[in-house]
Motif scaffolding. Structure first.
Motif, PDB file in Angstrom:
ATOM      1  N   LEU A 171     -14.970  53.123  45.263  1.00 17.50           N
ATOM      2  CA  LEU A 171     -14.921  52.708  44.134  1.00 17.50           C
ATOM      3  C   LEU A 171     -16.627  51.451  44.491  1.00 17.50           C
ATOM      4  CD1 LEU A 171     -11.343  51.080  43.876  1.00 17.50           C
ATOM      5  CD2 LEU A 171     -12.499  52.450  42.824  1.00 17.50           C
ATOM      6  N   SER A 173     -16.895  47.757  43.467  1.00 21.49           N
ATOM      7  CA  SER A 173     -17.010  46.814  44.309  1.00 21.49           C
ATOM      8  C   SER A 173     -15.578  47.527  44.570  1.00 21.49           C
ATOM      9  CB  SER A 173     -17.317  45.916  42.579  1.00 21.49           C
ATOM     10  OG  SER A 173     -16.547  44.833  43.229  1.00 21.49           O
ATOM     11  N   THR A 175     -13.692  43.562  43.896  1.00 23.08           N
ATOM     12  CA  THR A 175     -12.744  43.038  42.782  1.00 23.08           C
ATOM     13  C   THR A 175     -13.435  43.432  41.672  1.00 23.08           C
ATOM     14  OG1 THR A 175     -14.418  41.194  43.565  1.00 23.08           O
ATOM     15  CG2 THR A 175     -13.052  41.434  44.597  1.00 23.08           C
ATOM     16  N   TYR A 176     -12.459  42.709  40.779  1.00 18.80           N
ATOM     17  CA  TYR A 176     -12.438  43.486  39.462  1.00 18.80           C
ATOM     18  C   TYR A 176     -11.444  42.703  38.022  1.00 18.80           C
ATOM     19  CZ  TYR A 176     -14.523  47.489  40.617  1.00 18.80           C
ATOM     20  OH  TYR A 176     -14.833  49.185  40.814  1.00 18.80           O
ATOM     21  N   GLN A 180     -11.431  44.186  33.209  1.00 23.77           N
ATOM     22  CA  GLN A 180     -13.179  45.424  33.795  1.00 23.77           C
ATOM     23  C   GLN A 180     -13.133  46.771  33.645  1.00 23.77           C
ATOM     24  OE1 GLN A 180     -15.209  43.250  36.531  1.00 23.77           O
ATOM     25  NE2 GLN A 180     -16.773  44.902  36.702  1.00 23.77           N
ATOM     26  N   GLU A 181     -13.774  47.970  33.504  1.00 21.67           N
ATOM     27  CA  GLU A 181     -13.245  49.082  33.892  1.00 21.67           C
ATOM     28  C   GLU A 181     -13.863  49.342  35.232  1.00 21.67           C
ATOM     29  OE1 GLU A 181     -16.311  51.570  31.225  1.00 21.67           O
ATOM     30  OE2 GLU A 181     -15.057  51.435  29.629  1.00 21.67           O
ATOM     31  N   ILE A 182     -12.481  50.478  35.919  1.00 20.59           N
ATOM     32  CA  ILE A 182     -13.311  50.092  37.167  1.00 20.59           C
ATOM     33  C   ILE A 182     -14.087  51.717  37.769  1.00 20.59           C
ATOM     34  CG2 ILE A 182     -12.434  50.584  39.422  1.00 20.59           C
ATOM     35  CD1 ILE A 182     -10.102  48.808  38.270  1.00 20.59           C
TER      36      ILE A 182
END
Length: 201
Positions: A171, A173, A175-176, A180-182
């Motif tokens: 991934l 990041s 944290t999202y 928010q798009e991941i």
């Protein structure tokens, strides 16, 4: 007059986590890197790591993992190879793997350490591995033991699988925010001797 207190011990922020992709592994796989990290450095002191404890926060146990060893990165690439230095075996005991009786030099810059092991031939498909250093899982000659504040994970999530496809993902990041798009980066390897014409997912 004023004064100050000397407090022994290290905190989680003093340890470095070397990123590992979450991925699948197969029963019988050898030399799997379960996790990598850099230990806490005690200022400008010459120190040594004497003991390391790790736990698996998922469900694989000693029946799934046939051995676990601690290695020192020798060439600075932060990837395991046979030319790195074996530091110690880790012994399984009551849900923990422990390496003790060490005298591994820890000075600045902190050395990269890797926990490498094998998946048992009879490992259960679906069981998972994610290593964590618990509170006070590292002990040092200088009593810079830690982390005092909280445990931390040192590897991606490994899933034991009998599939003929090896899957790894990462991934962008940790944290999202809501909505928010991941972004997901997926890597698939064919373990068969024959060609696969299509993969559906």
């Amino acid at each position: 007059g004023g004064g100050y207190a000397v407090v022994d011990g290290s905190v989680s922020g003093q340890y470095g986590i070397i990123e590992q992709k979450s991925r699948s592994v197969s029963p019988g796989d050898t030399a799997i890197t379960f996790g990598s990290f850099t230990p806490a450095v005690n200022g400008n002191l010459t120190d040594a790591l004497t003991s390391l404890t790790v736990v698996n926060v998922r469900d694989a146990d000693a029946a799934d993992i046939s051995n676990m060893k601690l290695w020192l990165d020798r060439n600075g690439d932060r990837m395991w190879q046979e030319t790195d230095s074996l530091v110690s075996n880790l012994t399984y005991n009551s849900g923990q793997w422990i390496a003790s009786g060490m005298n591994l030099s820890v000075t600045f810059p902190a050395p990269a350490l890797m926990i490498v092991g094998d998946i048992s031939a009879g490992a259960v498909s679906g069981h998972q591995i994610q290593l964590r250093i618990p509170a006070n899982g590292c002990e040092y000659v200088s009593n810079n033991d830690g982390p005092r504040d909280k445990a931390f994970d040192i590897g991606g999530q490994l899933t034991i699988s009998n599939s003929s496809l090896r899957v790894a993902y990462s991934l962008g990041s940790t944290t999202y925010s809501v909505g928010q798009e991941i972004p997901l980066h997926l890597f698939v390897t064919n373990l068969l001797d024959s060609t696969i014409s299509a993969v559906n997912g």
